[in-house]
Design a protein around this motif. Structure first.
Motif, PDB file in Angstrom:
ATOM      1  N   ARG A 103       0.834  -1.212   0.000  1.00  0.00           N
ATOM      2  CA  ARG A 103       0.000   0.000   0.000  1.00  0.00           C
ATOM      3  C   ARG A 103       0.866   1.259   0.000  1.00  0.00           C
ATOM      4  O   ARG A 103       0.616   2.199  -0.740  1.00  0.00           O
ATOM      5  N   ALA A 136       2.471   2.024  -3.312  1.00  0.00           N
ATOM      6  CA  ALA A 136       1.572   2.542  -4.351  1.00  0.00           C
ATOM      7  C   ALA A 136       1.684   4.054  -4.482  1.00  0.00           C
ATOM      8  O   ALA A 136       1.482   4.609  -5.562  1.00  0.00           O
ATOM      9  N   GLU A 137       2.026   4.738  -3.396  1.00  0.00           N
ATOM     10  CA  GLU A 137       2.097   6.202  -3.425  1.00  0.00           C
ATOM     11  C   GLU A 137       3.102   6.695  -4.459  1.00  0.00           C
ATOM     12  O   GLU A 137       2.911   7.729  -5.083  1.00  0.00           O
ATOM     13  N   LEU A 146       4.255   4.532  -6.843  1.00  0.00           N
ATOM     14  CA  LEU A 146       4.132   3.568  -7.939  1.00  0.00           C
ATOM     15  C   LEU A 146       5.398   2.728  -8.108  1.00  0.00           C
ATOM     16  O   LEU A 146       5.890   2.526  -9.219  1.00  0.00           O
TER      17      LEU A 146
END
Lengths: 286, 482
Positions: free
Chosen positions: A245, A248-249, A251
């Protein structure tokens, strides 16, 4: 009369040097029966960030080295490991309780795995890249390039040496630099492997090895702006979820637990640390 | 009549046989949607085209179930050769219906018919033709002797190249043996719905392709979250890409993302100037700049800056902005009011931050969404318009003195999708291409696309590639090969 042995101080491996943790923290490394083996450095967030700085600084040199040179350096790692295999067998036995036979098998497999990956450095681009037959007067070529800085977590509680090698080597093949976090419970072989790296003509900062807690360090690396890939192979499900998670910030490219074998080589694992670049150029006689 | 004036040459829309309303295409049938329906309009006139059903989470579930059933009972059991034949049929039907599709796309999207006719639709057919041939050759894809399809692919596509993005997603997915649920963009569902009709004409088994228009936060979200989906492929904004990556964390779902960009188009002093100017125009004004790989940052070597800018603005003066259906039109409409507002705001920010604004002096139609081609000079690397993706016909011009400086400036962005290099020096071109951190590099050309050529970004422009063998592998697993 028995000789009093000289015990080794296990430190971190950052930018080609062996510093203690800036936090001054250590933790006990014990055998499965609870016997004290050594104090290992407990890496802090700051140590991990320093390692990323060192890894980033090393990207230009390592990624622009010729594939032939990277192959020779990786083969050199295998040579140095072979020469010190008795030490690794001993460390694996002490920290994991493995039999001499099993520990020898693991060390030999780690050496052979390095040789296998070393051979890929000057072949991978040819196998996965090449000319693309586009419908027009263009020269068009796709080549694999390293993503940059990789953070890898070695398997925890098993495959202490080969798991670390299997996590680091595929990233090195194409020119990535690595910040690796060792098996927390048996970090001795990992730090001795750092000594092997340090004497194998691997430029400083290309491989950085930390010992400490994945739960403490990994989230900082997953959210770090200057890390391109995270290999969560050694993270438990809860930690892997949190890290994926966070990753993801920015990528980041993420390798999930179980995606690759922790003890064998994989061409796809090389590909997990790679970007494909496609270059078009016009063709003409003018 | 001056040499720039042309008599109107509008493409007729009589070729279209549109329905007043469209449902969702699930399991080979047209069904009603559970979310509030939406009227798709033509952005050049704001006139309604058709009423489009929108999928609810329940509809998404139905579509995924249909895709799963089609995968289990039909598509995964079919020979690769037969899958390929369906794809070849689709490619041919697209060629046969090319004019209709081009008109529909121009109507719904606002882009010039010249582009849909000459670029979008021919590439759509080429994409299906290319991947059709892969379907029975998967063991050569580089994933070992026994590659396996992933299962059900959930695909979410943007509004800038609606049918082309569908082709980029659907063709490799089907060739690899997956079935698909595809959500077109809210403002451009029309050609995806016509594609459903093409699937029916091709006799494609029910449920292999399901098309579900809908809102991103409803249908898109439900598709990404659906446990029955094995693979998500998304093209769109980096913000949504991040949210998708976060959502699928901890699952087994595979993901490919084609996200934003802030491509640098680098012009060296020894470039062929006229060709470079054409390339700059193609880089940022093609498709109204609604291109993720647009060359939106022009980096010009300092000593040729004035010459390039002068020739560029003179060339832009010959562009014709107006009715997208007119065959003479170069610049069409902005796709939506929302996007127009965003472009307007960013351009105003460029001005307020001190960049010098040049705007094409041209008339714009009274109705519809329009933005005049705009060039900013005197742009600093820290300016908003040099950092943020504008996704419109707005070019930011910066300068450099050495190749090293050009490379540093080009790479100074969290994105890494495209870049351009203009130089007559082949050695320099190759070296600069090596140093640029971008997935697609065009040297002495720009915005070229081909189904055999992998496309995709570095860094925050996403991951995975579309096109060629690389694009195929995004829909396969290797079984147990090492």
């Amino acid at each position: 009369m028995s000789r009093l042995p000289v015990a080794k101080t296990y430190k971190l491996f950052i930018g080609g040097a062996f510093p203690r943790s800036e936090s001054g923290r250590v933790y006990d490394v014990t055998s499965p029966s609870g016997e004290f083996i050594a104090n290992a450095s407990k890496a802090s967030r700051k140590d991990a960030r320093d390692a990323v700085v060192a890894a980033r600084a090393a990207v230009a040199k390592w990624s622009s080295a010729t594939a032939y040179n990277r192959g020779q350096v990786m083969y050199r790692i295998a040579e140095m490991l072979e020469g010190r295999s008795a030490q690794f067998v001993d460390e694996i036995q002490k920290s994991t309780g493995a039999s001499a036979k099993d520990a020898t098998t693991e060390v030999n497999a780690a050496i052979d795995l390095l040789v296998w990956y070393a051979g890929w450095t000057d072949k991978y681009a040819q196998v996965v890249g090449g000319a693309n037959p586009v419908a027009g007067p263009f020269f068009n070529l796709s080549v694999p390039e390293p993503s940059g800085v990789a953070f890898v977590i070695a398997p925890q509680g098993n495959a202490t040496l080969i798991g670390l090698v299997a996590a680091i080597a595929p990233a090195l093949v194409t020119g990535n630099t690595v910040v690796a976090l060792s098996d927390e419970s048996s970090p001795c072989a990992a730090m001795s492997f750092a000594e092997v790296i340090a004497t194998s003509d691997v430029p400083g900062g290309v491989v950085n090895i930390l010992t400490g807690s994945p739960a403490e360090i990994a989230p900082w690396m997953a959210s770090h702006q200057d890390v391109n890939t995270v290999d969560l192979g050694g993270a438990d499900a809860e930690l892997a979820l949190a890290c994926e998670r966070d990753a993801a910030e920015t990528l980041k490219r993420v390798i999930r637990p179980g995606q690759f074998s922790s003890t064998t080589g994989s061409v796809d694992r090389i590909g997990a640390f790679v970007e494909t670049k496609t270059v078009w150029h016009t063709k003409s006689l003018a | 009549m001056s040499f720039l004036e042309y008599a109107p040459a509008p493409e007729s829309t009589s070729i279209l046989k549109l329905q007043k309303s469209y449902g969702l295409f699930i399991n080979g049938e047209w069904v009603d949607g559970g979310d509030k329906s939406y009227t798709t309009i033509s952005p050049s006139t704001e006139k309604p085209i058709a009423e489009i059903a929108h999928a609810s989470a329940k509809d998404v579930d139905r579509a995924v179930s249909a895709a799963r059933a089609a995968y289990d009972t039909v598509w995964s059991r079919m020979s690769g050769a037969d899958r390929g034949k369906y794809l070849f049929r689709i490619a041919r039907l697209i060629q046969e219906r090319a004019r209709e599709l081009a008109v529909a796309e121009t109507l719904d999207n606002g882009k010039p018919i010249r582009e849909t006719r000459d670029v979008d639709i021919p590439l759509v057919a080429a994409w299906f033709f290319h991947y059709a041939g892969w379907a029975d050759k998967l063991e050569w894809a580089g994933l070992g002797p026994n590659p396996k399809a992933l299962g059900v692919a959930g695909q979410i596509i943007p509004w800038n190249f609606p049918l082309l993005m569908l082709a980029w997603k659907v063709a490799p997915a089907l060739a690899a043996g997956n079935t698909v649920v595809l959500k077109p963009a809210e403002t451009t569902p029309l050609t995806a719905l016509l594609f459903a009709d093409i699937c029916q004409q091709a006799g494609l088994p029910d449920g292999v392709v399901n098309i579900i228009p809908g809102r991103g936060e409803v249908a898109g979200q439900a598709l990404v979250e659906h446990p029955g989906v094995n693979k998500i492929a998304f093209t769109g904004s980096t913000a949504v890409g991040r949210s998708i990556a976060r959502t699928i964390a901890g699952t087994e779902k595979k993901l490919t993302l084609e996200l934003g960009g802030k491509g640098a188009n680098i012009v060296f002093e020894d470039a062929a100037v006229d060709e470079a100017v054409e390339g700059i125009v193609r880089g940022i004004f093609f498709n109204q700049g609604h291109v993720c790989c647009a060359g939106s940052r022009l980096l010009v070597q300092e000593n040729v800056h004035d010459e390039i800018v002068e020739k560029l603005t003179r060339r832009l003066g010959t562009l014709r902005l107006g009715d997208p259906l007119d065959k003479n039109t170069d610049i069409g409409a902005i796709n939506s009011k929302e996007q127009l507002d965003r472009i307007t705001a960013l351009a105003n920010t460029g001005e307020s931050e001190g960049a010098e604004r040049w705007t094409l002096d041209c008339e714009i139609p009274t109705n519809g969404f329009w933005f005049r081609p705009t060039v900013f000079t005197n742009v600093a690397t820290s300016n908003t318009i040099a950092r943020e993706e504008i996704f419109g016909p707005v070019l930011s011009v910066l300068t450099f003195r050495t190749a090293e400086e050009a490379i540093t400036k080009a790479n100074n962005t969290p994105y890494g999708l495209s870049a351009g290099i203009w130089t007559q020096n082949a050695s320099r071109m190759l070296r600069v291409a090596d140093e640029l951190r971008a997935g697609v590099i065009w040297a002495n050309t720009f915005n070229q696309f081909d189904p055999t050529s992998p496309f995709g970004g570095y860094k925050e422009s996403g991951y995975g590639r579309e096109g060629g063998r690389h694009g195929l592998t995004a829909y396969l697993s290797n079984g147990d090969a090492r």
